[in-house]
Design an enzyme around this catalytic site. Structure first.
Site, PDB file in Angstrom:
ATOM      1  CE1 TYR A 242      -3.923  -2.175   0.182  1.00 33.90           C
ATOM      2  CE2 TYR A 242      -4.620   0.118   0.103  1.00 33.90           C
ATOM      3  CZ  TYR A 242      -4.902  -1.220  -0.062  1.00 33.90           C
ATOM      4  OH  TYR A 242      -6.145  -1.618  -0.475  1.00 33.90           O
ATOM      5  CD  GLU A 249      -2.438   5.267  -6.363  1.00 30.06           C
ATOM      6  OE1 GLU A 249      -3.153   6.233  -5.994  1.00 30.06           O
ATOM      7  OE2 GLU A 249      -2.684   4.083  -6.051  1.00 30.06           O
TER       8      GLU A 249
END
EC number: 4.2.1.134
Length: 318
Positions: A242, A249
């Site tokens: 994560y 991103e």
């Protein structure tokens, strides 16, 4: 039983002729201190004594912590009967869901399709890079169609949580699905300059690895199956993936800001005397803050789930 004591190895045995019939198979449990053997009566009624012989054998001693006299035993049996009746009443009041099997079938198919889709993405990317020696730069053009399909279908996770079809909280689902779709459709899908960047490979790869364990876990949960290695992977692999996915991103957003500033794409001009234009690149800078907040929200949610499934309560049973 055979045991090793002060006088070496010996065979130990005893016989008890109970007052009334008992279940033929007792339950045995060995602890570090003792051997516990639980013998169940065939009929739950009060016995005047334990054995047929009136005089208690010398090797028997009552456990007064668990001792019940006749009135206590009757009270306990009465409470158990009342509890059973109340449970039956509650179950009869709960309306049966006529669409239960249909909902379960839909959830199984949804998780299966998503698992197959992300498996295709993962295998395809792995083979292309490590076996065929393809570069990072063509990831988007070869994988994007399947990723578009999977991430569009993932919008159903928000709907499933919204209508109560699954027990997952709504906010983490919204944060993850909309956050990914923003990066995929708005940032990568609208800018050809971003589609050939190596960061695309890492975004798609981290997303697919996470889903390889998440969707099979949910699919098996729908049919009441828990496979412990899969449960551990589901609630452990997100710990490194994560943050890495969020970082990838963020890098993608940072790299796209100059391009959006130069092209003016998605910028909004306001009709006013000052002739103000809201640059989309400025909104992306705000989104960067929201991105890290979203990673924190999901991290916290998954940490609570990990404690629930893999915490001390699970280990205590061992």
């Amino acid at each position: 039983a055979q045991g090793h004591g002060a006088k070496g190895d010996n065979i130990y045995e005893f016989q008890i002729e109970f007052l009334e019939p008992v279940e033929p198979k007792p339950v045995c449990r060995v602890t570090q201190r003792q051997l516990n053997i639980t013998v169940q009566k065939k009929e739950s009624n009060w016995w005047e004594r334990l054995t047929k012989q009136e005089k208690r054998p010398l090797f028997l001693a009552p456990d007064f912590d668990r001792w019940l006299d006749e009135s206590d035993a009757e009270m306990e049996l009465k409470e158990k009967e009342e509890e059973k009746i109340n449970k039956m009443k509650i179950e009869s009041r709960v309306p049966k869901d006529p669409f239960k099997h249909l909902k379960k079938g839909y959830l199984i198919m949804y998780n299966l399709v998503q698992f197959l889709g992300f498996s295709w993405i993962f295998v395809n990317m792995t083979v292309r890079l490590f076996i065929l020696g393809k570069s990072f730069y063509d990831t988007f053009h070869t994988i994007a169609d399947m990723m578009y399909f999977c991430q569009t279908l993932a919008l159903m996770e928000i709907m499933n949580s919204l209508i109560g079809l699954v027990r997952s909280p709504l906010i983490p689902a919204v944060v993850q699905v909309l956050g990914r779709n923003f990066v995929l459709f708005v940032v990568l899908g609208s800018l050809e300059e971003m589609q050939s960047k190596p960061v695309v490979f890492f975004i798609f790869y981290f997303w697919s690895i996470i889903e390889l364990f998440r969707y099979p876990y949910y699919m098996l949960s729908c049919i009441g199956i828990e496979w412990k290695p899969l449960t551990w992977l589901r609630y452990s692999t997100w710990i490194p993936l994560y943050p890495l996915g969020g970082l990838a991103e963020a890098v993608c957003i940072v790299q796209s800001i100059p391009i959006f500033s130069e092209t003016g794409k998605f910028s909004l001009g306001l009709p006013n005397p000052l002739n103000v234009t809201i640059q989309f690149s400025f909104l992306l800078q705000i989104y960067l803050i929201a991105l890290f907040l979203g990673v924190f929200v999901n991290f916290r949610h998954l940490y609570k789930q990990r404690k629930q499934h893999l915490g001390p309560k699970k280990r205590k049973v061992k």
